[in-house]
Design a protein around this motif. Structure first.
Motif, short mmCIF file in Angstrom:
data_model
loop_
_atom_site.label_atom_id
_atom_site.label_comp_id
_atom_site.label_asym_id
_atom_site.label_seq_id
_atom_site.Cartn_x
_atom_site.Cartn_y
_atom_site.Cartn_z
N PHE A 163 0.81 -1.23 0.00
CA PHE A 163 0.00 0.00 0.00
C PHE A 163 0.84 1.28 0.00
N GLY A 164 2.16 1.12 -0.12
CA GLY A 164 3.02 2.30 -0.19
C GLY A 164 3.03 3.13 1.08
N LEU A 165 2.93 2.48 2.23
CA LEU A 165 2.90 3.19 3.51
C LEU A 165 4.32 3.41 4.04
N GLU A 166 4.47 4.46 4.83
CA GLU A 166 5.78 4.76 5.40
C GLU A 166 6.14 3.81 6.53
N ALA A 167 5.16 3.44 7.35
CA ALA A 167 5.43 2.54 8.48
C ALA A 167 4.14 1.87 8.91
N VAL A 168 4.26 0.61 9.33
CA VAL A 168 3.12 -0.17 9.82
C VAL A 168 3.54 -0.88 11.10
N GLY A 175 -1.10 2.16 19.69
CA GLY A 175 -1.38 3.40 18.97
C GLY A 175 -0.90 4.61 19.73
N ALA A 176 -1.09 4.63 21.05
CA ALA A 176 -0.65 5.76 21.86
C ALA A 176 0.87 5.88 21.84
N SER A 177 1.57 4.76 21.93
CA SER A 177 3.04 4.78 21.90
C SER A 177 3.56 5.29 20.56
N VAL A 178 2.97 4.81 19.49
CA VAL A 178 3.38 5.25 18.15
C VAL A 178 3.12 6.74 17.98
N PHE A 179 1.94 7.18 18.41
CA PHE A 179 1.58 8.59 18.29
C PHE A 179 2.57 9.48 19.04
N LEU A 180 2.92 9.10 20.26
CA LEU A 180 3.85 9.90 21.06
C LEU A 180 5.23 9.95 20.41
N GLU A 181 5.63 8.86 19.76
CA GLU A 181 6.92 8.86 19.07
C GLU A 181 6.90 9.80 17.85
N THR A 210 -3.29 6.21 11.08
CA THR A 210 -4.59 5.56 11.16
C THR A 210 -4.47 4.35 12.07
N VAL A 211 -5.36 4.26 13.04
CA VAL A 211 -5.33 3.17 14.02
C VAL A 211 -6.64 2.41 13.94
N VAL A 212 -6.57 1.10 13.73
CA VAL A 212 -7.78 0.30 13.53
C VAL A 212 -7.72 -0.93 14.43
N ALA A 256 -10.08 3.81 2.90
CA ALA A 256 -9.20 4.88 3.37
C ALA A 256 -7.81 4.78 2.73
N LEU A 257 -7.30 3.57 2.60
CA LEU A 257 -6.01 3.37 1.95
C LEU A 257 -6.08 3.75 0.47
N ALA A 258 -7.18 3.36 -0.17
CA ALA A 258 -7.34 3.70 -1.59
C ALA A 258 -7.40 5.21 -1.80
N GLY A 259 -7.97 5.90 -0.82
CA GLY A 259 -8.10 7.35 -0.93
C GLY A 259 -6.86 8.12 -0.52
N GLY A 260 -5.85 7.43 0.00
CA GLY A 260 -4.62 8.10 0.39
C GLY A 260 -4.69 8.80 1.73
N PHE A 261 -5.55 8.33 2.62
CA PHE A 261 -5.70 8.98 3.92
C PHE A 261 -4.74 8.46 4.98
N CYS A 262 -3.90 7.52 4.61
CA CYS A 262 -3.04 6.87 5.60
C CYS A 262 -1.60 6.82 5.11
N THR A 263 -0.68 7.28 5.95
CA THR A 263 0.76 7.09 5.68
C THR A 263 1.38 6.14 6.70
N HIS A 264 0.78 6.08 7.89
CA HIS A 264 1.25 5.22 8.97
C HIS A 264 0.04 4.47 9.52
N LEU A 265 0.21 3.18 9.80
CA LEU A 265 -0.92 2.34 10.19
C LEU A 265 -0.58 1.50 11.42
N VAL A 266 -1.51 1.46 12.37
CA VAL A 266 -1.46 0.53 13.50
C VAL A 266 -2.69 -0.35 13.41
N ALA A 267 -2.47 -1.66 13.37
CA ALA A 267 -3.61 -2.59 13.20
C ALA A 267 -3.24 -3.94 13.78
N THR A 268 -4.22 -4.82 13.86
CA THR A 268 -3.97 -6.18 14.33
C THR A 268 -3.42 -7.03 13.19
N ALA A 269 -2.86 -8.16 13.56
CA ALA A 269 -2.34 -9.08 12.55
C ALA A 269 -3.47 -9.59 11.65
#
Length: 313
Positions: free
Chosen positions: A73-78, A98-104, A276-278, A290-303
């Motif tokens: 998806f061409g994301l910077e970090a997942v 998500g909170a840890s990533v956001f603070l970083e 984006t955190v899901v 959201a990914l198709a629309g380009g709304f996400c550069t960094h993603l936190v999600a479950t496996a």
């Protein structure tokens, strides 16, 4: 020392050394014990299986999964949670991660845009306190009268409080009764200025919403379940900052969107880093939109969500 207390200090020493990367002398200082004791506890942790070097393979699988999602998806970090956990346990890990990533990601002097929803408020609720000089936290969409803790102003101000930052609320409703009234309100100088400033944010934080009866736009009273069903028939796929998008991530041409007071979707996409955190696997389809629309550069999600993304076309 009682056995339970001894076990706790072994766990703590192993956690600080292997997870947080502290040196042995730093662990000793943190726990107020000798460096020799730290070495002893770390050896005991390995011998008793508290620390198992083979777990590195599990970490690698998680990392590999994240890299594959980044590439596709061409994301910077997942960041992936719960590679070896049950679905419910994995979802429970997401707010803390998500909170840890956001603070970083937040830097001093930055402007941060915050949307709303249960996931965003859960992130705010577990976020560590930080003192970030000059940070401004901006509400991305209009407010709601519903008495929910995760309404937009609450999400914005709680995160601002955790960061010791300045919070800017949006003093306008999320949804108005007519498109004409919404258009007139958007033209008001104070509202226009806030909407125009969104593209100047350095970082945004939001989740994605579903278009089902559990959707927050239904629970907050912005739409009825029947109205939402009609929007699905028109091609609606998900919710971003209170607005309905289609499967391609474009703003759905509908009466509801014309009545919404929220950041323009093109302005959202101009924010350089969009986290984006899901949590829930039920949000897989909205996340794809959201990914198709380009709304996400960094993603936190479950496996499970990551595997679902990779399995799709």
């Amino acid at each position: 020392m009682a056995k339970a207390q001894a076990d706790r200090i072994v766990h703590k020493a192993a956690w600080l050394y292997y997870t947080h990367g502290l040196r042995q002398d730093e662990v000793a200082q943190r726990l107020n014990i000798s460096r020799a004791s730290v070495a002893l506890y770390l050896r005991r942790a390995r011998e008793t299986g508290i620390v198992n070097i083979s777990t590195a393979t599990h970490l690698f699988r998680g990392e590999q999964l994240a890299r594959e999602v980044e590439d596709k998806f061409g994301l910077e970090a997942v960041w992936i949670a719960g590679e070896d956990l049950a679905a419910g346990e994995a979802e429970a890990e997401i707010p803390s991660l998500g909170a840890s990533v956001f603070l970083e990601m937040v830097g001093r002097g930055q402007r941060v845009g915050i949307a709303w929803g249960r996931t965003v408020y859960a992130i705010a609720d577990v976020m560590s306190f930080a003192d970030l000089e000059g940070v401004t936290v901006v509400q991305l969409c209009g407010n709601l009268g519903a008495p929910y803790s995760y309404r937009p102003d609450q999400c914005t101000m709680e995160i601002a409080r955790r960061l010791n930052a300045r919070g800017l609320n949006f003093y306008a409703p999320l949804v108005l009764s007519t498109p004409e009234l919404a258009s007139a309100l958007r033209s008001e100088p104070v509202i226009r200025e806030q909407l125009d400033s969104v593209a100047g944010c350095d970082l945004s934080l939001y989740s994605v919403g579903t278009l089902d009866e559990d959707s927050h736009v239904v629970k907050c009273g912005a739409l009825t379940a029947n109205e939402l069903a009609q929007l699905r028939k028109q091609g609606g796929a998900g919710v971003i900052a209170g607005q309905i998008i289609d499967r391609s991530g474009r703003l759905l041409d509908c009466d509801y969107n014309r009545r919404v007071i929220s950041a323009d979707l093109e302005s959202l996409k101009k924010i350089p880093r969009r986290l984006t955190v899901v949590q829930e696997e039920s949000k897989l389809a909205p996340l794809r939109a959201a990914l198709a629309g380009g709304f996400c550069t960094h993603l936190v999600a479950t496996a499970a969500i990551a595997r679902g993304l990779l399995a799709g076309g």
